[in-house]
Write a protein that holds these residues in place. Sequence first.
Motif, mmCIF file in Angstrom:
data_model
loop_
_atom_site.group_PDB
_atom_site.id
_atom_site.type_symbol
_atom_site.label_atom_id
_atom_site.label_comp_id
_atom_site.label_asym_id
_atom_site.label_seq_id
_atom_site.Cartn_x
_atom_site.Cartn_y
_atom_site.Cartn_z
ATOM 1 N N VAL A 110 0.815 -1.209 0.000
ATOM 2 C CA VAL A 110 0.000 0.000 0.000
ATOM 3 C C VAL A 110 0.851 1.263 0.000
ATOM 4 N N GLY A 111 2.184 1.096 0.059
ATOM 5 C CA GLY A 111 3.064 2.254 0.059
ATOM 6 C C GLY A 111 4.490 1.851 0.356
ATOM 7 N N ILE A 112 5.310 2.866 0.550
ATOM 8 C CA ILE A 112 6.716 2.671 0.912
ATOM 9 C C ILE A 112 7.118 3.829 1.820
ATOM 10 N N ILE A 113 7.956 3.528 2.799
ATOM 11 C CA ILE A 113 8.446 4.573 3.702
ATOM 12 C C ILE A 113 9.959 4.539 3.690
ATOM 13 N N SER A 114 10.568 5.711 3.711
ATOM 14 C CA SER A 114 12.027 5.805 3.644
ATOM 15 C C SER A 114 12.576 6.492 4.888
ATOM 16 N N ILE A 115 13.868 6.368 5.060
ATOM 17 C CA ILE A 115 14.538 7.042 6.180
ATOM 18 C C ILE A 115 14.320 8.552 6.065
#
Length: 143
Positions: A110-115
């Motif tokens: 459903v998405g991506i999260i980065s630093i």
Amino acid sequence: MKVRDLMTNEVITLKAKHTLQDAAKLMLDLNVGVIPVAEEGDKLRGIITDRDIVVRAVSKGADITKAKINDYMSPKLVSINPSESAEEAAKLMAEHQIRRLPVVEEGHMVGIISIGDLSVVDIHENEAAFALHDISTPARPQL
């Protein structure tokens, strides 16, 4: 703050049958270093990174116009649920020395999260900075 509040929702994916050149071109167009590999729309199978392309393929003489993503992607994934906290995301990134986490709910990406997403919020004891430190600590080469 929850992962769902920080993640990128619209993530473009490729299929495992695409070539490494397809992945590299998409990375250039999107100005990113990672492309999730999915089948059946949003069922996550792996991730291909710019590092995968260079270290696993190009350095060994692979023809990126013919080599398939499936043969060079990272199939072992660490992911996070959108209801988890930003602190948990930072902890997972640090523990696994990764800069991006696919966000998966009920088996679907459903998405991506980065630093970088984590660095803009004030999370407990500046865990984004600790995570970045741990991620950036190089592994010792095997001699």
